[in-house]
Design a protein around this motif. Structure first.
Motif, mmCIF file in Angstrom:
data_model
loop_
_atom_site.group_PDB
_atom_site.id
_atom_site.type_symbol
_atom_site.label_atom_id
_atom_site.label_comp_id
_atom_site.label_asym_id
_atom_site.label_seq_id
_atom_site.Cartn_x
_atom_site.Cartn_y
_atom_site.Cartn_z
ATOM 1 N N HIS A 169 2.764 -4.075 -3.665
ATOM 2 C CA HIS A 169 3.521 -5.259 -4.070
ATOM 3 C C HIS A 169 2.522 -6.220 -4.701
ATOM 4 O O HIS A 169 1.315 -6.032 -4.585
ATOM 5 C CB HIS A 169 4.187 -5.926 -2.875
ATOM 6 N N ALA A 170 3.019 -7.273 -5.331
ATOM 7 C CA ALA A 170 2.152 -8.298 -5.897
ATOM 8 C C ALA A 170 2.524 -9.648 -5.299
ATOM 9 O O ALA A 170 3.707 -9.923 -5.072
ATOM 10 C CB ALA A 170 2.285 -8.344 -7.416
ATOM 11 N N THR A 171 1.535 -10.460 -5.021
ATOM 12 C CA THR A 171 1.805 -11.797 -4.500
ATOM 13 C C THR A 171 2.437 -12.639 -5.606
ATOM 14 O O THR A 171 2.051 -12.557 -6.767
ATOM 15 C CB THR A 171 0.515 -12.472 -4.004
ATOM 16 N N SER A 172 3.439 -13.438 -5.223
ATOM 17 C CA SER A 172 4.141 -14.261 -6.210
ATOM 18 C C SER A 172 3.520 -15.650 -6.344
ATOM 19 O O SER A 172 3.813 -16.371 -7.289
ATOM 20 C CB SER A 172 5.620 -14.382 -5.840
ATOM 21 N N ASN A 173 2.654 -16.015 -5.381
ATOM 22 C CA ASN A 173 1.980 -17.316 -5.393
ATOM 23 C C ASN A 173 0.566 -17.136 -4.860
ATOM 24 O O ASN A 173 0.262 -16.123 -4.224
ATOM 25 C CB ASN A 173 2.699 -18.318 -4.477
ATOM 26 N N ASP A 174 -0.284 -18.127 -5.088
ATOM 27 C CA ASP A 174 -1.565 -18.142 -4.399
ATOM 28 C C ASP A 174 -1.255 -18.252 -2.909
ATOM 29 O O ASP A 174 -0.400 -19.039 -2.495
ATOM 30 C CB ASP A 174 -2.405 -19.343 -4.834
ATOM 31 N N THR A 175 -1.909 -17.439 -2.099
ATOM 32 C CA THR A 175 -1.592 -17.357 -0.679
ATOM 33 C C THR A 175 -2.866 -17.349 0.144
ATOM 34 O O THR A 175 -3.872 -16.790 -0.273
ATOM 35 C CB THR A 175 -0.806 -16.045 -0.397
ATOM 36 N N ALA A 176 -2.801 -17.948 1.319
ATOM 37 C CA ALA A 176 -3.895 -17.855 2.287
ATOM 38 C C ALA A 176 -3.375 -17.054 3.476
ATOM 39 O O ALA A 176 -2.291 -17.328 3.990
ATOM 40 C CB ALA A 176 -4.341 -19.235 2.734
#
Length: 127
Positions: free
Chosen positions: A5-12
């Protein structure tokens, strides 16, 4: 493993910064074998899913078909097919080990899929 999958936002996540559009793959095996979630994770223990009244209960940590919006569309079909397949076998056969054969190993073999160590089994037709 899940499909990527791909992250849709910058994530921590757990102290890691994951930029938007980063490819992410979940290791489902590691969740199902986490000793913090499952005492003796390599041991086959169906009682983990039986409550004090002797009834089955679902644990949220079981994610064989993934979870959330990305849950496998074929989960219900797969569960029904497995139920029908194994019920049909158990109705038609009695299964036992050959005389003198050792009990099958509970360890399994880690490969692309986790599978049991080969063992011999007798399937006797029921009358």
């Amino acid at each position: 493993m899940t499909i990527p999958h791909a992250t849709s936002n910058d994530t921590a996540f757990r102290g890691y910064n994951i930029p938007k559009n980063t490819s992410v793959t979940v290791n489902i095996w590691s969740v199902h074998h986490d000793p913090n979630l499952w005492p003796e994770p390599d041991k086959f223990d169906p009682t983990r899913f039986i409550n004090d009244e002797g009834k089955y209960f679902k644990k949220n940590e079981v994610i064989a078909f993934s979870m959330g919006r990305r849950v496998c569309l074929g989960e219900q079909l797969a569960r029904m097919e497995l139920f029908l397949f194994f019920t049909s076998l158990l109705q038609r056969f009695t299964f036992k080990l050959p005389e003198g054969a050792p009990k099958p190993s509970e360890k399994g073999i880690h490969a692309a899929l986790h599978h049991p160590v080969p063992f011999k089994l007798i399937a006797e037709p029921r009358e």
